[in-house]
Design a protein around this motif. Structure first.
Motif: not given
Length: 302
Positions: A67-79, A98-107
């Motif tokens: 999430l440290d890598v993906t959080r600042p980017r708007d071109d990639v989603a971390a699931i 979700a609180e840490r900045g995940a873009d989606a959850i895989n359940l």
């Protein structure tokens, strides 16, 4: 963000040192190499990342590094995947992600000791409600979990919880469920797993993405590029070349994990192909198969 979860969405592997200790720096390298292929989403942790062999602290650490890598980017989603069996833990971890900045959850639905269908659905509903409106991928992997869900049930879940946005279909073959999910008042887009073994059929039936392992993400990206550009023959030709390798490695999850980690090691992405025990140990002929694969597809470092 929803448009980012399509195409090739690899599941990240977790490197270990030869003694089995976590290689966190190697994981950061893997993240960088995979994102450099141009994918717009990645998933962690999963079966391909030996999630069942990570402790809580390791999962937390690696999720944070991703999430440290993906959080600042708007071109990639971390699931961020939530495979926890207990509903309490699954809800807690999903909210934390979700609180840490995940873009989606895989359940991944619970499956140990055969929970009832009603218990499985209650678990899924609890996580969906807890993270709403964050989008969720529901992972359907009956061969690995024994969980049986049909298209009608999945459509009803999506009607109750609009943040259920995709289903990862890992049944074999996946095509009929992919097509059934694409029907109805609110179609549910499907991603397919299983290393893309059945990808051409799934694409013809409406699949919007594939979630393979990550060691040769660039080959999947090229296959997808050909298909999306209308070069169906070229996409099928590449898939046909991959098929002898995929069909052998997909005889077992531990087998393909071991093969992919050895490929990543040979590419210079990770320092060791170690898989935590118990796991699969490649024999000499399987190493020769990887020799052929790396040579055929030009994957060795320049």
């Amino acid at each position: 963000m929803l448009d980012l979860v399509r195409g090739v969405s690899p599941v990240l592997e977790v490197p270990f040192h030869d003694d089995g200790a976590l290689d966190a720096d190697g994981f950061v390298t893997v993240v960088g190499e995979v994102l450099a292929t141009g994918v717009t989403s990645v998933m962690f942790p999963g079966f391909a990342g030996e999630v069942h062999k990570l402790d809580d602290a390791e999962r937390e650490l690696l999720t944070g590094l991703l999430l440290d890598v993906t959080r600042p980017r708007d071109d990639v989603a971390a699931i961020v995947s939530i495979p926890d069996h207990a509903t309490y833990h699954a809800v807690t971890r999903a909210v934390r992600a979700a609180e840490r900045g995940a873009d989606a959850i895989n359940l991944l639905p619970p499956h140990f000791l055969g929970p009832s269908r009603e218990a499985v659905l209650a678990h899924v509903r609890a996580v969906l409600a807890a993270v709403a409106p964050l989008p969720v991928v529901l992972q359907y992997a009956p061969a690995q979990t024994g969980t049986a869900l049909d298209a009608g049930t999945l459509h009803r879940l999506a009607a109750e919880h609009p943040n259920l946005r995709w289903v990862k279909v890992e049944s074999a073959p996946p095509g009929r469920l992919v097509a059934a999910l694409a029907e109805g008042e609110r179609p549910l887009p499907a991603l397919v797993g299983y290393a893309g073994l059945h990808l051409p059929d799934a694409l013809r039936r409406g699949a919007v993405g594939v979630q393979p392992g990550c060691s040769f993400t660039d080959l999947y990206v090229e296959l997808w590029r050909r298909w999306a550009s209308g070069d169906e023959a070229g996409a099928l030709a590449l898939h046909t070349r991959l098929l002898p390798y995929l069909s052998y490695w997909m005889q077992g999850v531990e087998l393909i994990v071991a093969a992919e980690k050895e490929i990543s090691r040979r590419r210079g992405w990770i320092g060791s192909a170690h898989c935590r025990a118990p796991g699969y140990r490649l024999d000499e002929e399987e190493h020769r198969m990887i020799d052929r694969f790396v040579e055929e597809f030009g994957l060795a470092p320049a």
